[in-house]
Design an enzyme around this catalytic site. Structure first.
Site, PDB file in Angstrom:
ATOM      1  N   ASN A 199     -78.477  30.747 -25.622  1.00 33.87           N
ATOM      2  CA  ASN A 199     -78.278  30.530 -27.049  1.00 33.87           C
ATOM      3  C   ASN A 199     -76.864  29.620 -27.321  1.00 33.87           C
ATOM      4  O   ASN A 199     -76.434  29.380 -28.374  1.00 33.87           O
ATOM      5  CB  ASN A 199     -77.745  31.892 -27.522  1.00 33.87           C
ATOM      6  CG  ASN A 199     -76.873  32.861 -26.570  1.00 33.87           C
ATOM      7  OD1 ASN A 199     -77.093  32.873 -25.300  1.00 33.87           O
ATOM      8  ND2 ASN A 199     -75.726  33.301 -26.947  1.00 33.87           N
ATOM      9  N   TYR A 200     -76.116  29.385 -26.258  1.00 30.37           N
ATOM     10  CA  TYR A 200     -74.495  29.075 -26.453  1.00 30.37           C
ATOM     11  C   TYR A 200     -74.661  27.491 -26.020  1.00 30.37           C
ATOM     12  O   TYR A 200     -75.546  26.917 -25.324  1.00 30.37           O
ATOM     13  CB  TYR A 200     -73.554  29.547 -25.387  1.00 30.37           C
ATOM     14  CG  TYR A 200     -72.702  30.587 -26.211  1.00 30.37           C
ATOM     15  CD1 TYR A 200     -71.657  29.925 -27.176  1.00 30.37           C
ATOM     16  CD2 TYR A 200     -72.521  32.005 -25.882  1.00 30.37           C
ATOM     17  CE1 TYR A 200     -70.944  30.969 -27.767  1.00 30.37           C
ATOM     18  CE2 TYR A 200     -71.989  32.835 -26.516  1.00 30.37           C
ATOM     19  CZ  TYR A 200     -70.797  32.119 -27.656  1.00 30.37           C
ATOM     20  OH  TYR A 200     -70.169  33.040 -28.395  1.00 30.37           O
ATOM     21  N   GLU A 201     -73.610  26.783 -26.514  1.00 31.11           N
ATOM     22  CA  GLU A 201     -73.309  25.326 -26.431  1.00 31.11           C
ATOM     23  C   GLU A 201     -71.951  25.303 -25.794  1.00 31.11           C
ATOM     24  O   GLU A 201     -71.073  26.037 -26.356  1.00 31.11           O
ATOM     25  CB  GLU A 201     -73.742  24.341 -27.270  1.00 31.11           C
ATOM     26  CG  GLU A 201     -74.995  23.739 -27.246  1.00 31.11           C
ATOM     27  CD  GLU A 201     -76.019  24.847 -27.904  1.00 31.11           C
ATOM     28  OE1 GLU A 201     -77.353  24.385 -27.504  1.00 31.11           O
ATOM     29  OE2 GLU A 201     -75.788  25.522 -28.594  1.00 31.11           O
ATOM     30  N   TYR A 202     -71.522  24.597 -24.912  1.00 26.01           N
ATOM     31  CA  TYR A 202     -70.277  24.023 -24.416  1.00 26.01           C
ATOM     32  C   TYR A 202     -70.223  22.720 -24.510  1.00 26.01           C
ATOM     33  O   TYR A 202     -70.770  22.093 -23.680  1.00 26.01           O
ATOM     34  CB  TYR A 202     -70.110  24.768 -23.275  1.00 26.01           C
ATOM     35  CG  TYR A 202     -69.986  26.399 -22.964  1.00 26.01           C
ATOM     36  CD1 TYR A 202     -68.867  26.983 -23.657  1.00 26.01           C
ATOM     37  CD2 TYR A 202     -71.027  26.969 -22.712  1.00 26.01           C
ATOM     38  CE1 TYR A 202     -68.725  28.319 -23.451  1.00 26.01           C
ATOM     39  CE2 TYR A 202     -71.165  28.362 -22.567  1.00 26.01           C
ATOM     40  CZ  TYR A 202     -70.089  29.058 -23.260  1.00 26.01           C
ATOM     41  OH  TYR A 202     -70.031  30.606 -22.948  1.00 26.01           O
TER      42      TYR A 202
ATOM     43  N   PHE B 257     -72.341  34.150 -15.537  1.00 33.67           N
ATOM     44  CA  PHE B 257     -71.458  32.938 -14.747  1.00 33.67           C
ATOM     45  C   PHE B 257     -72.598  31.858 -14.974  1.00 33.67           C
ATOM     46  O   PHE B 257     -73.285  31.474 -14.024  1.00 33.67           O
ATOM     47  CB  PHE B 257     -71.316  33.544 -13.412  1.00 33.67           C
ATOM     48  CG  PHE B 257     -70.725  34.830 -13.092  1.00 33.67           C
ATOM     49  CD1 PHE B 257     -69.368  34.644 -12.501  1.00 33.67           C
ATOM     50  CD2 PHE B 257     -70.905  35.940 -13.434  1.00 33.67           C
ATOM     51  CE1 PHE B 257     -68.476  35.643 -12.545  1.00 33.67           C
ATOM     52  CE2 PHE B 257     -70.166  37.240 -13.200  1.00 33.67           C
ATOM     53  CZ  PHE B 257     -68.802  36.909 -12.748  1.00 33.67           C
ATOM     54  N   ASP B 258     -72.322  31.199 -15.818  1.00 38.60           N
ATOM     55  CA  ASP B 258     -73.113  30.060 -16.352  1.00 38.60           C
ATOM     56  C   ASP B 258     -73.338  28.754 -15.189  1.00 38.60           C
ATOM     57  O   ASP B 258     -74.261  28.341 -14.964  1.00 38.60           O
ATOM     58  CB  ASP B 258     -72.846  29.492 -17.709  1.00 38.60           C
ATOM     59  CG  ASP B 258     -73.278  30.470 -18.921  1.00 38.60           C
ATOM     60  OD1 ASP B 258     -74.014  31.332 -18.653  1.00 38.60           O
ATOM     61  OD2 ASP B 258     -72.566  30.493 -19.780  1.00 38.60           O
TER      62      ASP B 258
ATOM     63  N   HIS C 238     -64.690  34.500 -22.818  1.00 37.99           N
ATOM     64  CA  HIS C 238     -64.820  33.426 -22.279  1.00 37.99           C
ATOM     65  C   HIS C 238     -63.827  32.903 -21.543  1.00 37.99           C
ATOM     66  O   HIS C 238     -63.016  32.556 -21.954  1.00 37.99           O
ATOM     67  CB  HIS C 238     -65.337  32.294 -23.354  1.00 37.99           C
ATOM     68  CG  HIS C 238     -66.231  32.350 -24.360  1.00 37.99           C
ATOM     69  ND1 HIS C 238     -67.621  31.921 -24.296  1.00 37.99           N
ATOM     70  CD2 HIS C 238     -66.386  33.083 -25.441  1.00 37.99           C
ATOM     71  CE1 HIS C 238     -68.355  32.294 -25.187  1.00 37.99           C
ATOM     72  NE2 HIS C 238     -67.493  33.124 -26.014  1.00 37.99           N
TER      73      HIS C 238
ATOM     74  N   HIS D 239     -66.818  39.659 -26.704  1.00 33.52           N
ATOM     75  CA  HIS D 239     -67.255  39.325 -25.527  1.00 33.52           C
ATOM     76  C   HIS D 239     -65.956  38.377 -25.210  1.00 33.52           C
ATOM     77  O   HIS D 239     -65.210  37.785 -26.123  1.00 33.52           O
ATOM     78  CB  HIS D 239     -68.533  38.451 -25.063  1.00 33.52           C
ATOM     79  CG  HIS D 239     -68.726  37.373 -26.181  1.00 33.52           C
ATOM     80  ND1 HIS D 239     -69.278  37.538 -27.398  1.00 33.52           N
ATOM     81  CD2 HIS D 239     -68.751  36.096 -26.022  1.00 33.52           C
ATOM     82  CE1 HIS D 239     -69.722  36.439 -28.205  1.00 33.52           C
ATOM     83  NE2 HIS D 239     -69.261  35.417 -27.313  1.00 33.52           N
TER      84      HIS D 239
ATOM     85  N   GLY E  39     -74.878  21.081 -14.661  1.00 33.88           N
ATOM     86  CA  GLY E  39     -75.575  19.854 -14.301  1.00 33.88           C
ATOM     87  C   GLY E  39     -76.771  20.055 -14.899  1.00 33.88           C
ATOM     88  O   GLY E  39     -77.459  19.252 -15.774  1.00 33.88           O
TER      89      GLY E  39
ATOM     90  N   MET F 224     -78.171  21.987 -16.882  1.00 31.26           N
ATOM     91  CA  MET F 224     -78.274  22.506 -18.362  1.00 31.26           C
ATOM     92  C   MET F 224     -77.700  21.559 -19.151  1.00 31.26           C
ATOM     93  O   MET F 224     -77.606  21.724 -20.600  1.00 31.26           O
ATOM     94  CB  MET F 224     -77.323  23.879 -18.503  1.00 31.26           C
ATOM     95  CG  MET F 224     -77.969  24.874 -17.908  1.00 31.26           C
ATOM     96  SD  MET F 224     -76.933  26.617 -18.248  1.00 31.26           S
ATOM     97  CE  MET F 224     -75.580  26.159 -17.447  1.00 31.26           C
TER      98      MET F 224
END
Length: 696
Positions: free
Chosen positions: A415-418, A331-332, A466, A464, A339, A341
């Site tokens: 590892n992820y970018e949004y 739950f990023d 999103h 997975h 904010g 990140m």
């Protein structure tokens, strides 16, 4: 959630109240953060160390703020609104987690509550680094790593994950650390893609006790069994950085140039407030620890459209059913925060054209102001043709290109970018877009399994989802709105419809709060309406429709912790009656949460949502069935939600956009030019006769 009220003496700070004259919706300034922390710190003995998770604006109650905003727009007398800060914090090295509200205007702590057992605050940068350090310095972990017989000088990396929940000894505040190594043949490359080298060792860190409490060995076969670490067979590297690629040489430059500058206007209000105006749009931009970008008071041509818009929550549940992977559900926003990140965006890379950057001030874990540069970029972009018609009889074309205003932020979650953006156009429409990129989460494997894909030798990328929840607080020409949905339904065959081709649109009114779903087969379309304001052309209520892509809801079953925790992930649409403080679809604190305090629980109150102050949560997402092309870095997966006016205007609102012209666009012709096609027309003569003529 159980709570315990903390009663402490009041120690006023004299002479500071007049410093704070910000707009009620402006984020906290650096001095306000410092002041709020001081007021909390003074409640404890001097040697008490506090760990601050968030020091952010406590937004005013809506009943107070709406009259303020209307007075502001109408030039009336604005009521006085006090500035408040919301703070959540730990007494350091304990599990004593608190939340407090500080009245900055009155210089006093209004509330300070210790939250109950099992309620955990989000991660912060210092804590994550501490978890990495604890895991890698643990003697037991080092003994397990030694069994791998890695080459001398190999760098081992720890990725701490929020522990998750499964109901088994998971009350304490923990991190599940997954270990990787950098390319041992290139030890000086700090940017080496360590996700190409996952290890089978996974320490569990109790962050309160600051020690490793368990070392999990990861299953690498097709069942739950594990084995002792063996000498590691090192695969080749798989790097994503440009210096490791043979780059293409046939790509010509494409420059975005605005010789007269941008068409938008950014007005600074105090230290942290921002107003943005563009092509009849007006709104305020906020920024906070959890949501990142927040839009307030969104208006078009002075008309109310939305009171507040922000990404409320997101969850990424993984498909591997084996321990410890079965707990992986990030739950990023709630576990860390959009904010904190946010990237420092780079000119000419993350945004193109004439760019305006916004910076922010958040807080460190010590409660100090933390300046964050360039966390939001604002720019215009060409969006193709906005509207066009060619009169084929004359060859005359009327064409207008669509231009969009983009308000964008990018977050990195390990590892992820949004890439997240609000996009406004000249036809009164708003789109919210998410681009998922970065590197898929990897784990070691010896075999192919049906819940993931091997993307590199010995490397499994597990399937997975999103799933995102966008919170919309509407104000369609006012704050008393309703939610309805339309469906296109076939007419029965009859004398009126003898060929069976007729269909009509049927409307369903939603009267009680609840969760609802899209039905593609009937073109089910949800609309937010104001029944008291009617379109002058057809008399229908002014509305905005929601266009959200269908997606597979939470796959984990209804009794799973994934499903219980991700309260928003089982419906396309949730609607609730507005209540102050209900902002986060997955609940206020998602770290190792159990569910029960998010949007599903609010909707289950079955309150009236008809012609009242309501809130709509729009869910959208993607099922990420991994593929080799996702590695070593994945091309962007793009999903978007659109909000479009329905009977809100009396005609196409983009008719007044200047037409496209070669003089302005200065395009270059690379192919032959063609003439328009011939046509035939009929003309009525003086005596009423009709004759035809051909035009070549």
């Amino acid at each position: 959630m159980s709570t315990e009220q903390v009663s402490l003496p009041f120690r006023p700070t004299v002479g500071l109240a007049n410093r704070f004259s910000s707009h009620p919706l402006s984020p906290l300034t650096a001095s306000e953060i410092t002041n709020a922390v001081q007021l909390i710190q003074r409640r404890y003995p001097r040697n008490t160390s506090l760990q601050y998770k968030a020091v952010t604006l406590q937004e005013p109650k809506k009943a107070v703020l709406v009259p303020y905003l209307e007075a502001e727009h109408n030039g009336g007398r604005r009521p006085s609104i006090e500035r408040r800060a919301f703070i959540c914090y730990y007494i350091r090295n304990t599990d004593k987690f608190h939340e407090a509200v500080v009245n900055l205007t009155q210089q006093r702590v209004e509330s300070n509550v210790r939250l109950g057992q099992g309620v955990h605050g989000p991660a912060d940068a210092e804590e994550i680094l501490l978890a990495e350090k604890i895991a890698l310095e643990d003697e037991g972990v080092q003994d397990e790593i030694a069994k791998l017989k890695l080459p001398e000088g190999t760098a081992v990396i720890s990725d701490p994950w929020i522990y998750g929940s499964d109901g088994v000894n998971d009350e304490e505040r923990m991190y599940q650390c997954f270990l990787y190594m950098r390319d041992p043949k290139d030890p000086s490359n700090l940017d080496s893609n360590h996700y190409a080298f996952p290890l089978t060792i996974s320490p569990v860190v109790d962050i309160v006790k600051a020690k490793v409490i368990r070392i999990d060995l990861l299953p690498t076969g097709s069942d739950h069994s594990t084995k002792e670490p063996q000498p590691f067979q090192i695969p080749p590297p798989n790097e994503y950085s440009p210096e490791h690629q043979k780059l293409r040489t046939d790509l010509k430059p494409l420059n975005v140039i605005q010789p007269e500058g941008a068409s938008f206007k950014v007005t600074e209000v105090g230290e942290t407030g921002r107003i943005l105006e563009w092509q009849k749009w007006f709104f305020r931009i906020g920024f906070n620890q959890r949501e990142g970008m927040v839009l307030y008071d969104v208006r078009y041509d002075s008309r109310n459209v939305f009171y507040r818009m922000a990404l409320s929550d997101m969850v990424i549940p993984y498909a591997d059913p084996r321990h410890p992977f079965h707990k992986k559900a990030a739950f990023d926003l709630g576990d860390a925060g959009a904010g904190v990140m946010a990237n420092n965006l780079k000119l000419g890379c993350d945004c193109l054209g004439s760019i305006h950057y916004l910076s922010a001030v958040l807080n460190t874990e010590k409660g100090e102001p933390w300046p964050m540069d360039n966390v939001v970029c604002i720019h215009e972009q060409d969006a193709g043709i906005g509207w066009k018609h060619t009169n084929y009889r004359t060859g005359t074309a009327a064409v207008v290109r669509s231009r969009e205003l983009v308000v964008q932020s990018i977050i990195t979650v390990a590892n992820y970018e949004y890439v997240m953006a609000f996009r406004f156009n000249q036809a009164g429409e708003i789109k919210y877009e998410v681009r998922a990129t970065g590197i898929v989460s990897t784990q070691p494997t010896d075999v192919e399994v049906p819940w993931g894909t091997i993307v590199h030798p010995g490397v499994l990328a597990v399937h997975h989802q999103h799933i995102f929840s966008l919170r919309i607080d509407p104000a369609i020409d006012g704050h008393n709105n309703r939610l309805i949905y339309d469906e296109a339904r076939p007419m029965p065959r009859s004398d009126f419809n003898p060929h069976g081709v007729g269909y009509s649109v049927v409307q369903t009114l939603i009267e009680k709060s609840g969760g609802f779903d899209i039905d593609v087969d009937h073109n089910r379309t949800f609309k937010i309406q104001n029944i008291t304001v009617r379109n002058p052309i057809n008399g229908k209520p002014v509305s905005y429709k929601i266009q959200a892509p269908p997606f597979q809801k939470m796959v984990a079953d209804a009794d799973s912790f994934h499903h219980k925790r991700a309260e928003f992930a089982d419906h396309n649409i949730y609607v609730t009656k507005y209540r102050d403080g209900e902002l986060y679809a997955g609940g206020k604190y998602t770290n190792q949460s159990r569910g029960g305090d998010g949007v599903r629980a609010w909707a289950n109150r079955r309150e009236n949502v008809l012609d009242t102050d309501l809130v709509v949560y729009v869910q959208f997402g993607l099922q990420h069935v991994t593929r080799v092309e996702n590695f070593p870095v994945m091309p962007c997966e793009i999903i978007e939600v659109a909000f479009k006016p329905v009977n809100f205007f009396d005609k196409n609102p983009a008719l007044d956009v200047p037409p496209s012209s070669q003089k302005i666009n200065q395009s270059t012709l690379l192919s032959p030019e063609h003439n328009h096609q011939p046509s035939v027309e009929a003309k009525v003569g003086e005596k009423g006769e009709v004759c035809c003529s051909s035009k070549l």
